[in-house]
Design an enzyme around this catalytic site. Structure first.
Site, PDB file in Angstrom:
ATOM      1  N   ASN A 152       0.503  -1.455  -0.094  1.00 46.67           N
ATOM      2  CA  ASN A 152      -0.223   0.287   0.120  1.00 46.67           C
ATOM      3  C   ASN A 152       1.070   1.465  -0.231  1.00 46.67           C
ATOM      4  O   ASN A 152       0.276   2.475   0.541  1.00 46.67           O
ATOM      5  CB  ASN A 152      -0.696   0.307   1.162  1.00 46.67           C
ATOM      6  CG  ASN A 152      -0.338  -0.081   2.510  1.00 46.67           C
ATOM      7  OD1 ASN A 152       0.814  -0.321   2.656  1.00 46.67           O
ATOM      8  ND2 ASN A 152      -1.098   0.100   3.522  1.00 46.67           N
ATOM      9  N   ASP A 153       1.811   1.283  -0.458  1.00 44.86           N
ATOM     10  CA  ASP A 153       2.723   2.260  -1.045  1.00 44.86           C
ATOM     11  C   ASP A 153       2.396   3.037  -1.197  1.00 44.86           C
ATOM     12  O   ASP A 153       2.044   3.324  -3.134  1.00 44.86           O
ATOM     13  CB  ASP A 153       4.075   1.519  -1.365  1.00 44.86           C
ATOM     14  CG  ASP A 153       5.825   2.623  -0.808  1.00 44.86           C
ATOM     15  OD1 ASP A 153       5.582   3.880  -1.175  1.00 44.86           O
ATOM     16  OD2 ASP A 153       6.395   2.258  -0.869  1.00 44.86           O
ATOM     17  N   LEU A 154       2.275   4.787  -0.857  1.00 47.61           N
ATOM     18  CA  LEU A 154       2.144   5.236  -2.004  1.00 47.61           C
ATOM     19  C   LEU A 154       2.966   6.381  -2.655  1.00 47.61           C
ATOM     20  O   LEU A 154       2.756   7.433  -2.951  1.00 47.61           O
ATOM     21  CB  LEU A 154       0.910   6.618  -1.493  1.00 47.61           C
ATOM     22  CG  LEU A 154      -1.333   6.331  -0.866  1.00 47.61           C
ATOM     23  CD1 LEU A 154      -1.253   6.818   0.468  1.00 47.61           C
ATOM     24  CD2 LEU A 154      -1.182   5.892  -1.780  1.00 47.61           C
TER      25      LEU A 154
ATOM     26  N   HIS B 176       4.303   3.513   2.435  1.00 49.04           N
ATOM     27  CA  HIS B 176       6.134   3.399   2.664  1.00 49.04           C
ATOM     28  C   HIS B 176       6.857   2.976   3.673  1.00 49.04           C
ATOM     29  O   HIS B 176       7.445   2.395   3.689  1.00 49.04           O
ATOM     30  CB  HIS B 176       6.522   4.580   2.154  1.00 49.04           C
ATOM     31  CG  HIS B 176       7.436   4.829   1.705  1.00 49.04           C
ATOM     32  ND1 HIS B 176       8.521   3.892   0.303  1.00 49.04           N
ATOM     33  CD2 HIS B 176       8.989   5.414   1.748  1.00 49.04           C
ATOM     34  CE1 HIS B 176       9.631   4.443  -0.007  1.00 49.04           C
ATOM     35  NE2 HIS B 176       9.458   5.334   0.721  1.00 49.04           N
TER      36      HIS B 176
END
EC number: 2.3.1.-
Lengths: 397, 397
Positions: free
Chosen positions: A343-345, A377
Site C-alpha cells: 500500500n505504498d503511495l 511506504h
C-alpha cells in the site's frame, strides 16, 4: 513495541527518555566514524574538495574481509541504522529490529556498515557528518549554497566505495537499503557488479519515472517559496524553517497511508467540524497541528538546501546510468530481492516490480515479495521485521 | 477526442482555437446568470451582505418545475458544466460529454442548472460570479481578505437552494456532482431530504477524514509561504501567484495517476538523467517544467485566498453535519449512486464506499460502481462518459 518506537523515531527524531530495548539487556553500541577525501569528482564532472562523511558499523570485520553487509539509508535518515551511541539513548537506529546479534542481519556473523550520504538532510544533527551545500567551500571560506555541485545516487555509492576501500574491503557480502537506500543498493549492483553478489531493495525503485520526479519536486517547492531561503544564501541569517517544515509535512504524509493517519486522527479526537477551524480561517484541525508540530520539531536539525540536493539526486536516478532500466540491469551479477510495501503511495509497488522484471528479462535471479501493514511506504522502515526470516535466508544463500 | 479536450480544459483552462465539438453541428449554448441576496447567514453564524453568485442552465424548466437536475461543481471548476457561451469557444463545459440534447443527462428532458460556489477559485475569471475573500466587504469598502467568514459545503448548498427558490423550484429531480461537487450532492440529500429523490456522487466522499483534511492542508501551505500573500492582504499589491501555482502543481498531480503522468513524460522525452538538471541545481526536468507552466497559466484567473477558503470548506465536510456519517445518512430519502475512480489517489474509493455503506446500514437504496482509466481522480471529469448509460438509467427510475 519496537515497531511503535521506531515509528516515533521516524516521526519525531526525539522521544522522552524511554529505554527502547528494555527487553534487550545489553544494547548494541556504535560510534560515528569520520571519513575524509582530499578531492572527489562527481558524476557530473565537478570536484568537491575536503569531502567528509560519517559512517557506523556493527559487528566485526573478518580477517579475510569477506563478511561485509552495506546498509544504504533512506532520504531523511543517516548511517545510524542500528544500535545506540549510549545505553540511555531514547531509541536505537532505524532498522534495529533486523540488525544486531542473532537478528536477521546478524552482527555475530557480519560486519554491517553504513555511510552518511552526501548532502545529508540532518546537516545540523551532531550525529551526522556530511558534505553538502551547508558545508564550507574551501575555495571561498563560505558555505557553498547552490554552488555545491549536483550529486547523484551514484555519487553516494562512489563515496561509500571509497570508505570501504579505505578499510581494505574489495567486495561485499550484500548491500541492503530502503527507499532512497534501495536506489543506492541497485546502483551498486549495476555499477559495481563484481562487488555485489546479493542485493535487497526495500520499498524501492530502479529509476525515477516522470511521476516520481514531479512528486519529488513538490517537496522542494515550499523551501524555495520561503522568503528566508534567499536563493540558498541563508547561512548568515534566518534559515527557511517554515518552508522546510512544509516540505517535511508533505513527505511524512506521502510516506504514510490513510489507514495509519485515520487511526492517529482517532487518537487526537479529530472531527471534520472542529470548532476552531469552523470559526476562524487562521486556525487548523487537530490532525494538521499534529503533523505541523512534528515537522517543525524535526526541521531544527535539518538543512533546507540539503533537502533540495537530495530531491535532485533521487530525480536523477536511473540505476547503472544506462540507456534504459533493462539495459542497465544487464551488468548485474547479484541475486536480488525486492520488498515493496503493497500500500505504498510514495514509491508504489509497480516501481520495484519494473526493476525486478528488468532483471528477469536479462535472465537474472530475482525474487519479488510485498510488505504489509498500515504504514504505507514506512512499512519498509518501521514494519520490516515481518520479513526478517526471508532477509536472513536470502543473505545465507 | 472529447475526453482529450476535456482534459486539456482541466489542465490548461486555455486552448488554441480548436472547435471542441466539431462533430456536433449546433453546440449547446448557455449564458452566465447572476443571483443576488441582500444578506446570507453562514452555518458558522456569520453574515455576508450583498452575496452574489453566478449560475448557468441547459434545457427548459417545465411548467410544473419538476424536471430540475442540479449539477454541483468540483474544486477548481465553476457552474460552466456544459455547452459554450459562444459557438467559437475553444472548449465546452467540463461535463459536456454527459450533459446536452440526447446525452446521459438529457437537456431535451431536464432543466439542468449549476451554481458558482462561494469563494470560487476562478475569482478573476470573467465567466465566474462569486462572493469570497476577494470581494469588497460592504462594511469597509475594502476586500474582505481573511475577514471573510469561513464557509462550508453546506453553505454552498444553502446558496444553491436560494437560487432554486428564486426560480420557484421546490424540489429536484436529482443532484449530481463530482469531487467537491459530490460533497455538495450528498449534503443536499442529507440536509434537505424532501428536495432530493436521486443523488449521484462521482469521485466522492461522505466526509473529510484525518488523511484528507491533512492532504487538503498541503494545498494551502504554499500560498501562506509566498511572501506576497501578506496574511491575505494582497489586493493592492502583487498577488501570491508563485504560492498559488505551487498549490495547483500539487493539486494537478494528486488528481492524476502515474499511468497518465508517465505517458505524458514519454511525450516530453522525459529522462531521469536529463542534462540540464544534472548540471545545475537551478534547472528542472522536462516533466516539472510542463507541470509548472500549466499551473502558472491557470493561476492568472484564480485567487489564492479563495483557494484557502475552498480547502477549509472541504476540510469541514461531514454530510448532514451529524454526529457521524452513519447518523447523518439516516435522514436521506434519495436513492443514491456512487461512482469513485478505482485508481483515485486523491479521494480513494474507500471514501465513497464508506458513504455507500453508511446508507446501506440505514436501509437506504444505494448502488456502488467504479470508474476506470488512466486519469486517477480526474477519470470522474474527463472520462465520465464510460458511465453515461448507467447515469441515464439511474435518472429515469
Amino acid at each position: 513495541m519496537t515497531r511503535i518506537l521506531a515509528l516515533c523515531w521516524v516521526l519525531l527524531w526525539t522521544l522522552p527518555g524511554i529505554a527502547a530495548n528494555n527487553d534487550s539487556p545489553a544494547p548494541l553500541l556504535t560510534t560515528k566514524q569520520r571519513f575524509s577525501m582530499p578531492v572527489y569528482t562527481t558524476v557530473g564532472g565537478r570536484t568537491i574538495k575536503s569531502l567528509q562523511v560519517g559512517w557506523e558499523s556493527y559487528g566485526e570485520l573478518s580477517q579475510t574481509k569477506d563478511n561485509v553487509i552495506l546498509i544504504t539509508h533512506y532520504f531523511s535518515a543517516n548511517s545510524h541504522a542500528a544500535g545506540k551511541y549510549h545505553p540511555d539513548d531514547a531509541a536505537p537506529g532505524y532498522w534495529d529490529a533486523i540488525i544486531g546479534p542473532g537478528k536477521a542481519i546478524d552482527t555475530n556473523k557480519y560486519f554491517v556498515i553504513s555511510v552518511d550520504s552526501l548532502a545529508n538532510l540532518g546537516a545540523n544533527d551532531p550525529n551526522v557528518i556530511t558534505t553538502g551545500p551547508a558545508s564550507i567551500n574551501p575555495d571561498t571560506g563560505k558555505p557553498y549554497g547552490l554552488d555545491f555541485p549536483v550529486v547523484t545516487i551514484k555519487d553516494f555509492v562512489n563515496v561509500q566505495k571509497a570508505v570501504l576501500e579505505s578499510l581494505g574491503i574489495t567486495k561485499l557480502h550484500a548491500v541492503v537499503g530502503a527507499s532512497m537506500g534501495s536506489m543506492q543498493a541497485l546502483e551498486w549492483a549495476a555499477s559495481y557488479p563484481d562487488w555485489v553478489p546479493r542485493m535487497i531493495s526495500v520499498i524501492g525503485a530502479g529509476k525515477s519515472d516522470a511521476w516520481t520526479t514531479a512528486a519529488l519536486e513538490q517537496w522542494a517547492i515550499p523551501i524555495r517559496l520561503d522568503p528566508n531561503w534567499q536563493n540558498g544564501n541563508y547561512y548568515h541569517s534566518q534559515p527557511p524553517l517554515e518552508g522546510l517544515a512544509a516540505s517535511l509535512m508533505l513527505i511524512t504524509q506521502q510516506a504514510l497511508h490513510p489507514d495509519f493517519f485515520n487511526l492517529q486522527g482517532e487518537t487526537l479526537g479529530y472531527q471534520p467540524l472542529e470548532t476552531g477551524p469552523l470559526n476562524d480561517i487562521r486556525q487548523s484541525h487537530s490532525i494538521v497541528n499534529w503533523l505541523s508540530e512534528r515537522a517543525h520539531s524535526r526541521a531544527a536539525l535539518m538543512d533546507a538546501n540539503h533537502l533540495l540536493y537530495l530531491v535532485r539526486a533521487c530525480q536523477l536516478f536511473l540505476a547503472g546510468h544506462g540507456n534504459s532500466l533493462t539495459a542497465s540491469m544487464q551488468a548485474v551479477k547479484a541475486k536480488t530481492l525486492f520488498l515493496p510495501a503493497e500500500n505504498d503511495l510514495l514509491l508504489m509497488p509497480y516501481m520495484a516490480e519494473a526493476a525486478h522484471e528488468a532483471l528477469l528479462t536479462n535472465k537474472k535471479q530475482s525474487v519479488y515479495d510485498e510488505l504489509k501493514g498500515q504504514y504505507g511506504h514506512l512499512n519498509g522502515v518501521v514494519n520490516i521485521q515481518q520479513k526478517a526470516a526471508d532477509i536472513n535466508a536470502f543473505l545465507q544463500n
